[in-house]
Design a protein around this motif. Sequence first.
Motif, mmCIF file in Angstrom:
data_model
loop_
_atom_site.group_PDB
_atom_site.id
_atom_site.type_symbol
_atom_site.label_atom_id
_atom_site.label_comp_id
_atom_site.label_asym_id
_atom_site.label_seq_id
_atom_site.Cartn_x
_atom_site.Cartn_y
_atom_site.Cartn_z
ATOM 1 N N VAL A 31 0.863 -1.328 -0.147
ATOM 2 C CA VAL A 31 -0.368 -0.135 0.048
ATOM 3 C C VAL A 31 0.754 1.853 0.195
ATOM 4 N N ASN A 32 1.943 1.229 0.570
ATOM 5 C CA ASN A 32 2.964 2.385 0.468
ATOM 6 C C ASN A 32 3.416 2.693 -1.042
ATOM 7 N N ASP A 33 3.605 1.681 -1.506
ATOM 8 C CA ASP A 33 4.152 1.919 -2.847
ATOM 9 C C ASP A 33 2.875 2.666 -3.510
ATOM 10 N N TYR A 34 1.378 2.121 -3.195
ATOM 11 C CA TYR A 34 0.482 2.954 -4.126
ATOM 12 C C TYR A 34 -0.083 4.591 -3.913
ATOM 13 N N GLU A 35 0.290 4.788 -2.539
ATOM 14 C CA GLU A 35 0.863 5.931 -2.053
ATOM 15 C C GLU A 35 1.635 7.123 -2.711
ATOM 16 N N LEU A 36 2.663 6.181 -2.655
ATOM 17 C CA LEU A 36 3.979 7.257 -3.042
ATOM 18 C C LEU A 36 3.606 7.430 -5.189
ATOM 19 N N LEU A 107 -2.909 5.685 -13.220
ATOM 20 C CA LEU A 107 -4.484 6.018 -12.191
ATOM 21 C C LEU A 107 -5.207 4.029 -11.967
ATOM 22 N N ASN A 108 -5.500 3.890 -13.525
ATOM 23 C CA ASN A 108 -5.899 2.406 -13.393
ATOM 24 C C ASN A 108 -5.325 1.499 -12.346
ATOM 25 N N LYS A 109 -3.948 1.289 -12.366
ATOM 26 C CA LYS A 109 -2.957 0.328 -11.865
ATOM 27 C C LYS A 109 -3.585 0.806 -10.395
ATOM 28 N N VAL A 110 -3.867 1.637 -9.914
ATOM 29 C CA VAL A 110 -3.987 1.884 -8.438
ATOM 30 C C VAL A 110 -6.013 1.976 -8.448
ATOM 31 N N ILE A 111 -6.496 1.867 -9.344
ATOM 32 C CA ILE A 111 -7.741 1.549 -9.120
ATOM 33 C C ILE A 111 -8.075 0.425 -9.466
ATOM 34 N N ASN A 112 -7.293 -1.007 -10.097
ATOM 35 C CA ASN A 112 -7.679 -1.845 -10.477
ATOM 36 C C ASN A 112 -6.773 -2.711 -8.700
ATOM 37 N N GLU A 113 -5.718 -2.670 -8.890
ATOM 38 C CA GLU A 113 -4.920 -3.363 -7.784
ATOM 39 C C GLU A 113 -4.773 -3.072 -6.205
ATOM 40 N N VAL A 114 -4.862 -1.771 -5.884
ATOM 41 C CA VAL A 114 -4.030 -1.682 -4.717
ATOM 42 C C VAL A 114 -5.571 -2.949 -3.470
ATOM 43 N N MET A 115 -6.392 -2.955 -3.789
ATOM 44 C CA MET A 115 -7.866 -3.112 -2.870
ATOM 45 C C MET A 115 -6.913 -4.693 -2.353
ATOM 46 N N VAL A 127 -9.008 4.952 0.424
ATOM 47 C CA VAL A 127 -8.917 6.156 0.644
ATOM 48 C C VAL A 127 -8.355 6.272 -1.199
ATOM 49 N N LEU A 128 -7.346 5.421 -1.267
ATOM 50 C CA LEU A 128 -6.443 5.321 -2.493
ATOM 51 C C LEU A 128 -7.136 5.143 -3.447
ATOM 52 N N LEU A 129 -8.375 4.095 -3.891
ATOM 53 C CA LEU A 129 -8.627 3.755 -4.570
ATOM 54 C C LEU A 129 -9.998 4.929 -5.372
ATOM 55 N N ALA A 130 -10.198 5.648 -4.289
ATOM 56 C CA ALA A 130 -10.693 7.227 -4.167
ATOM 57 C C ALA A 130 -10.215 8.092 -4.859
#
Length: 479
Positions: A31-36, A107-115, A127-130
């Motif tokens: 999750v920290n990587d997606y935060e970055l 953006l799509n990488k975060v949306i499709n993977e972060v959860m 929150v990151l997805l949103a």
Amino acid sequence: MLYIIFLFSCIACKKSWLEVVPMGQRVASNVNDYELLMNDPGYYLYAWSGGWQEPMFMGDEVAAEGAYFLNRSVIKERLFRWTDTIYVNSNETAPAITLHNTQMYSLNKVINEVMETDGGTIQQKSVLLAEARATRAWSNFNMVNYYCKPYVAATAGTDPGFPIIDKADVNTAVYPRGTLQQSYDFIINDYKEAIKNLPVKRTITTRMSRPAAEGLLGKVYLFMGKPAEALPYLQSALSQVSANGSPGLYNFNETLAPGGAFLPIDPVNGPRSPWQNPSDLKEALVSKVWNCGPYTSLGNGGLVLAPWAAALYGPGDLRLQLYTKRNPDNTPNPGGRLRKYGAQYARFGLQLPELYLLSAECKARTGDLTGAVADVETLRKNRMPAADATVPSIIAGNQNALIKFIIEERVREFAMEGSRWFDMRRISVDPVFTGISFKHTIYNANGSTTEYTLPLPNRLVLKFPRNIMEGSTDMTNNP
């Protein structure tokens, strides 16, 4: 820890509209990587390209001084003349769509993977997805205002839309445009889903918050000609701003008074205003800043304020302090025309001044003239002395006149920063503005003028650049 930072280029695309170039060696794994990823400055500081450079040259509130504008950039001249084709050759890349394509992958990488990623809480991931969804919606809304017709409910179901990219897949070669209604539905759904999980207040103003997303969704509805649907979101955003105590408006009566924060006024760069400092976030709900100054390839060098727009300012309007009657080489402008020298950086996320004006316009269009006047005067009282800020009674009591006054206030607040282009598109299909036309003037060095009239309706829409068309196997260009 490995992390991939992808940068996209549309240059010389042959197999795909998007060409992905890996710039790092790290792969997102927790999750920290997606935060970055979401904290990348590329989402909020457009230092050299990718802002509203193109709309800045197409807005009819600008004119040009031939001696400082002509023969500097063929792209700037084509945009200013509203030519049929702006990007003629494959090596001429359009900054806004290039950056949009760049950011869609991440953006799509975060949306499709972060959860599904490791670490963090469900709330952090949500929150990151949103945030990614709201950012994707914001970028798509920009693109429909470049490459699609203005929204008209009766034709939106058949008018071509903007390609919807919702997967982080670089192998896709087909990007159907769909319909404009589908594009707007996608944008609206992203915002609505994002609002559910975005925090009311962010510690970092460059990141999306709930009031920012609500304000931007309200803007989408208003630009669709749906003020009744827009108003609840705008009112909610303003209520949360009030409860948070931020952002706030600069009061020019104070900042430009003796000893004020915007002083001294530099003879070259103008006041020490937030338009000179990309890190000044006081008025921002969500800060996205682009370099509109004269020192970039698509900067504002040579542009002046069109006389009709200059005439909108009353003599007491302190926003005039952002302009000078001197040319870029510091010689007097022979016609006394105004050049915006107090703005090196323009805002195009969501600023509190725009939120007030969006709310005012929605109230005016839905019949709440008193509320509309209160909103617009809230801004004006912070831009000029109170005696000058009052909306004239003959305007305040007339719905259409008040709507026009608010649109003019948008010119006074955002002139020469790209915003006018988006308003031109929507008022061109607005019954309140029936018969409106748009023109540009070049003031030649020999004292003559050259005028261009915007060809309606086709040139309210840009054609896709040649390199974009070459990179897709199923793209229909605009006429």
